[in-house]
Design a protein around this motif. Structure first.
Motif, PDB file in Angstrom:
ATOM      1  N   SER A  16       0.848  -1.185   0.000  1.00  0.00           N
ATOM      2  CA  SER A  16       0.000   0.000   0.000  1.00  0.00           C
ATOM      3  C   SER A  16       0.885   1.236   0.000  1.00  0.00           C
ATOM      4  CB  SER A  16      -0.903  -0.004   1.238  1.00  0.00           C
ATOM      5  OG  SER A  16      -1.710   1.156   1.261  1.00  0.00           O
ATOM      6  N   GLY A  17       0.399   2.268  -0.625  1.00  0.00           N
ATOM      7  CA  GLY A  17       1.132   3.532  -0.689  1.00  0.00           C
ATOM      8  C   GLY A  17       0.803   4.241  -1.985  1.00  0.00           C
ATOM      9  N   SER A  18       1.552   5.267  -2.268  1.00  0.00           N
ATOM     10  CA  SER A  18       1.353   6.061  -3.472  1.00  0.00           C
ATOM     11  C   SER A  18       2.648   6.068  -4.274  1.00  0.00           C
ATOM     12  CB  SER A  18       0.970   7.490  -3.091  1.00  0.00           C
ATOM     13  OG  SER A  18       0.848   8.298  -4.232  1.00  0.00           O
ATOM     14  N   ALA A  19       2.549   5.864  -5.581  1.00  0.00           N
ATOM     15  CA  ALA A  19       3.704   5.909  -6.471  1.00  0.00           C
ATOM     16  C   ALA A  19       3.495   7.030  -7.480  1.00  0.00           C
ATOM     17  CB  ALA A  19       3.893   4.588  -7.187  1.00  0.00           C
ATOM     18  N   VAL A  20       4.514   7.855  -7.657  1.00  0.00           N
ATOM     19  CA  VAL A  20       4.424   8.977  -8.584  1.00  0.00           C
ATOM     20  C   VAL A  20       5.635   8.961  -9.507  1.00  0.00           C
ATOM     21  CG1 VAL A  20       4.234  11.480  -8.826  1.00  0.00           C
ATOM     22  CG2 VAL A  20       3.303  10.369  -6.803  1.00  0.00           C
ATOM     23  N   ASN A  21       5.389   9.015 -10.811  1.00  0.00           N
ATOM     24  CA  ASN A  21       6.450   9.151 -11.795  1.00  0.00           C
ATOM     25  C   ASN A  21       6.653  10.645 -12.020  1.00  0.00           C
ATOM     26  OD1 ASN A  21       8.132   9.283 -14.005  1.00  0.00           O
ATOM     27  ND2 ASN A  21       6.936   7.869 -15.263  1.00  0.00           N
ATOM     28  N   LEU A  22       7.748  11.180 -11.530  1.00  0.00           N
ATOM     29  CA  LEU A  22       8.023  12.614 -11.658  1.00  0.00           C
ATOM     30  C   LEU A  22       8.724  12.952 -12.968  1.00  0.00           C
ATOM     31  CD1 LEU A  22       9.297  13.179  -8.008  1.00  0.00           C
ATOM     32  CD2 LEU A  22       7.022  13.687  -8.921  1.00  0.00           C
ATOM     33  N   GLY A  23       9.068  11.922 -13.741  1.00  0.00           N
ATOM     34  CA  GLY A  23       9.829  12.121 -14.966  1.00  0.00           C
ATOM     35  C   GLY A  23       8.970  12.311 -16.197  1.00  0.00           C
ATOM     36  N   ASP A  24       9.672  12.411 -17.345  1.00  0.00           N
ATOM     37  CA  ASP A  24       9.019  12.641 -18.629  1.00  0.00           C
ATOM     38  C   ASP A  24       8.967  11.392 -19.495  1.00  0.00           C
ATOM     39  OD1 ASP A  24       8.553  15.333 -18.061  1.00  0.00           O
ATOM     40  OD2 ASP A  24      10.557  15.903 -18.734  1.00  0.00           O
ATOM     41  N   GLU A  25       9.329  10.226 -18.930  1.00  0.00           N
ATOM     42  CA  GLU A  25       9.237   8.983 -19.682  1.00  0.00           C
ATOM     43  C   GLU A  25       8.593   7.906 -18.816  1.00  0.00           C
ATOM     44  OE1 GLU A  25      13.235   6.713 -19.824  1.00  0.00           O
ATOM     45  OE2 GLU A  25      13.808   8.841 -19.840  1.00  0.00           O
TER      46      GLU A  25
END
Length: 172
Positions: free
Chosen positions: A77-86
């Motif tokens: 459980s948790g939150s995943a964030v892609n901060l990139g451009d790919e």
């Protein structure tokens, strides 16, 4: 006719003022010392969540926890964030196997650029998780664009807020 102005003579402070002034000074000195032993709480960094943060390159995991009883399968459980451009592939695996070519079932998720996902909604899980609820379990987080990180992730029971974080039903 000239008026005579009497000479000003120094007046003695009243006997009541001296103790009041001394008490005020003493109080200021005593309470000023309290700040030395009690730092301002907003200056102390802390994680205001049950889980832990993990950052691997452009991947930001927040409030990462394992939900289970410590006798087998644990939900991620948790939150995943892609901060990139790919786009990126994220694998979450037990620490003992960071170079595995095949991650444990359900421990991989794809993230588009700038996408955020709730890991509990993805049904991600780890098998053979040992430990009592409340223990810290070493977990390896692998991002194909940013590398690898190892984190000590808390194992929490499926109660209260986490009561809905359960494995997806399997078809029989």
């Amino acid at each position: 006719m000239k008026r005579r102005i009497p000479a000003l003579t120094p007046r003695r402070p009243s006997r009541r003022r001296v103790p009041a002034v001394l008490a005020g000074v003493a109080l200021a000195v005593v309470t000023a010392g309290c700040q030395v032993n009690s730092p301002v709480q907003t200056d102390v960094a802390y994680v205001p969540a049950d889980g832990v943060p993990v950052t691997v390159g452009d991947l930001a995991l927040r409030d990462l926890v394992l939900v289970g009883d410590g006798n087998g399968t644990a939900m991620i459980s948790g939150s995943a964030v892609n901060l990139g451009d790919e786009s990126m592939t994220v694998q979450i695996a037990p620490q003992g196997d960071p170079s595995a070519t095949t991650p444990p079932s359900g421990s991989e998720v794809e993230l588009s650029p700038r996408q955020q996902v709730n890991l509990a909604d993805k049904g991600l899980q780890l098998s053979d998780v040992k430990g009592k609820p409340g223990a810290l379990v070493p977990v390896t987080v692998i991002s194909n664009t940013g590398g690898t990180a190892v984190a000590q992730v808390p194992l929490l029971p499926a109660t209260d807020f986490y009561s809905t974080v359960t494995p997806a039903p399997t078809g029989s």
